[in-house]
Design an enzyme around this catalytic site. Structure first.
Site, PDB file in Angstrom:
ATOM      1  N   ILE A   1       0.855  -1.150   0.053  1.00  0.00           N
ATOM      2  CA  ILE A   1       0.052  -0.016   0.115  1.00  0.00           C
ATOM      3  C   ILE A   1       0.914   1.357   0.000  1.00  0.00           C
ATOM      4  O   ILE A   1       1.744   1.100   0.781  1.00  0.00           O
ATOM      5  CB  ILE A   1      -0.944   0.051   1.243  1.00  0.00           C
ATOM      6  CG1 ILE A   1      -1.800  -1.244   1.302  1.00  0.00           C
ATOM      7  CG2 ILE A   1      -1.797   1.356   1.472  1.00  0.00           C
ATOM      8  CD1 ILE A   1      -2.469  -1.578   2.635  1.00  0.00           C
ATOM      9  N   CYS A   2       0.461   2.377  -0.826  1.00  0.00           N
ATOM     10  CA  CYS A   2       1.125   3.393  -0.947  1.00  0.00           C
ATOM     11  C   CYS A   2       0.229   4.665  -0.305  1.00  0.00           C
ATOM     12  O   CYS A   2      -0.806   4.880  -0.744  1.00  0.00           O
ATOM     13  CB  CYS A   2       1.385   4.102  -2.243  1.00  0.00           C
ATOM     14  SG  CYS A   2       2.130   5.656  -2.387  1.00  0.00           S
ATOM     15  N   LEU A   3       0.460   4.998   1.059  1.00  0.00           N
ATOM     16  CA  LEU A   3      -0.221   5.900   1.715  1.00  0.00           C
ATOM     17  C   LEU A   3       0.837   6.397   2.593  1.00  0.00           C
ATOM     18  O   LEU A   3       1.349   5.870   3.662  1.00  0.00           O
ATOM     19  CB  LEU A   3      -1.253   5.357   2.670  1.00  0.00           C
ATOM     20  CG  LEU A   3      -2.410   5.913   3.666  1.00  0.00           C
ATOM     21  CD1 LEU A   3      -3.152   6.944   2.574  1.00  0.00           C
ATOM     22  CD2 LEU A   3      -2.933   5.083   4.418  1.00  0.00           C
TER      23      LEU A   3
END
Length: 185
Positions: free
Chosen positions: A115-117
């Site tokens: 996940i890219c957060l």
């Protein structure tokens, strides 16, 4: 049933003030994490987005839980997306580890669940990464927002999905719907 919250209350009453003991440093760190989690989980459950559900497989292990996001708008509407959240011993100095368990066609989530957060980054050059002032509520709201206002095609982790959207929005939507039918029901 003995829950973590009641155990922590009981243990504090029995031990009283803690003496400094180098041998118990790692135990104390876990206890600090667990004490934070008791408060944060209560806050989280009181302020959960209506599109999210949390599940604690073991109520005595607040450091591991699952989140289900069920978007009610946008590309991912109608899907059920499962996330695994594990809170490390060094929390809240480091962010929780999060993985998407549902296969998805998304610019900010890989098909293998990465996940890219920004708030999940331990170090961030733009100042939006993890900070000890952040909580589990921030993580859950951030994950929920990946399906609406934080959906980011300009800074993707899954470059192929972002390029697909740029090339052909309708075909992108069709692939998202296909993934929802196959993996997110």
């Amino acid at each position: 049933m003995l829950t973590l919250a009641s155990k922590l209350k009981r243990d504090d009453g029995v031990r009283g003030p803690r003496a400094s003991n180098p041998a118990s440093d790692s135990t104390r760190r876990v206890s600090v994490r667990d004490k934070l989690l008791v408060k944060e989980v209560a806050e989280l459950e009181a302020n959960l987005p209506c599109t999210c559900k949390v599940n604690f497989p073991d109520p005595n292990k607040l450091h591991y839980f699952q989140l289900t996001v069920i978007p009610d708008e946008g590309y991912y509407q109608g899907g059920k997306f499962q996330f695994e959240i594990e809170v490390p011993d060094a929390y809240n100095m480091v962010p929780p580890k999060v993985k998407c368990l549902t296969r998805i066609w998304h610019p900010n989530i890989t098909e293998t669940g990465e996940i890219c957060l920004s708030l999940l980054r331990e170090h961030s050059i733009d100042g939006t990464g993890w900070a000890p002032t952040r909580t589990l509520k921030d993580v859950v709201w951030g994950l929920n927002s990946l399906f609406t206002d934080l959906l980011n095609f300009d800074d993707p982790l899954n470059i192929e999905a972002a390029e697909h959207h740029l090339r052909d929005k309708e075909d992108f939507r069709n692939k998202v719907e296909d993934y929802i039918k196959r993996y997110a029901r």
